[in-house]
Design a protein around this motif. Sequence first.
Motif, short mmCIF file in Angstrom:
data_model
loop_
_atom_site.label_atom_id
_atom_site.label_comp_id
_atom_site.label_asym_id
_atom_site.label_seq_id
_atom_site.Cartn_x
_atom_site.Cartn_y
_atom_site.Cartn_z
N ARG A 47 22.68 -10.84 -62.22
CA ARG A 47 23.84 -9.52 -62.32
C ARG A 47 25.36 -10.16 -61.91
O ARG A 47 26.17 -9.66 -62.51
N THR A 99 27.12 -12.71 -64.57
CA THR A 99 27.71 -11.95 -65.13
C THR A 99 28.95 -11.30 -64.55
O THR A 99 29.99 -11.68 -66.38
N THR A 115 25.44 -3.02 -72.79
CA THR A 115 24.78 -3.20 -70.66
C THR A 115 24.12 -2.33 -70.97
O THR A 115 24.27 -0.74 -71.02
N PRO A 159 24.55 -16.08 -67.92
CA PRO A 159 25.79 -17.11 -68.69
C PRO A 159 25.84 -18.14 -67.26
O PRO A 159 24.92 -19.32 -67.41
N ALA A 197 31.06 -14.19 -69.79
CA ALA A 197 30.27 -12.49 -70.72
C ALA A 197 31.20 -11.82 -69.86
O ALA A 197 31.04 -10.56 -70.12
#
Length: 169
Positions: free
Chosen positions: A69, A72, A96, A110, A78
Motif C-alpha cells: 500500500r 503504491t 482502487t 509495484p 502506480a
Amino acid sequence: MLEQGIICPGTSPFSAPVLLVKKADSGVPPGRLNSAVDALSRCDADTADAPRELHALSRPSFCLLNDIRDATAADPEATRLLQQLLDASLGAPWTTNDGFLLHGKRIFVPAQHDLRHQVIALAHAADHEGIQKTLMRLREVFYIPGDRGLVQDFVRACVTCQSNKTPTL
C-alpha cells in the motif's frame, strides 16, 4: 479472539489462522490405547486431567500488504495508473480500494524495493512446486506485469528446486 491475544499477526499473507482445539472428552482412548491416533487425539499422560486449551499455531500478517500500500502511493508507475483511473482513461478491470490498486480482484504489486521478489518468494516457498504452481498461487492474490518471466527466473535460481530436480537424459 484477536482482541484476546489468541490470534496475532504473523508473517505471510498466504497463511490463515490455524487453530488447534483439544476437547475435554473426545471419546478417544489416550496414548497407547489408541491404535488409530492423529494429531488432535494425542494427549500426554501427565496432562490427561488438565483442562484443555485453545492454541494458535500460525497467524496472519499484514505487514507485506501495508508495504505494498505504501509503495503504491510512492511508485511512479502506480501513481500514473491511479491518475489514469481517476481521469477515467483507464477502465475495467482496474479499480482502487483502501490504498491498493486492483487489477480485477488481484492486488497490483509495484516495482518498489524488493516487493515483487518478496511476493514471488512467498508464493514459491510454500511448496517449491515449480513455475506453473507458483504462478497459479501468485495470481490468486497478486498482479505483477510480466510475472511469468520473473517467476521463471526465480524458480531457476532457487537452490532447493535445483537440488531436488531430477536429471533428464
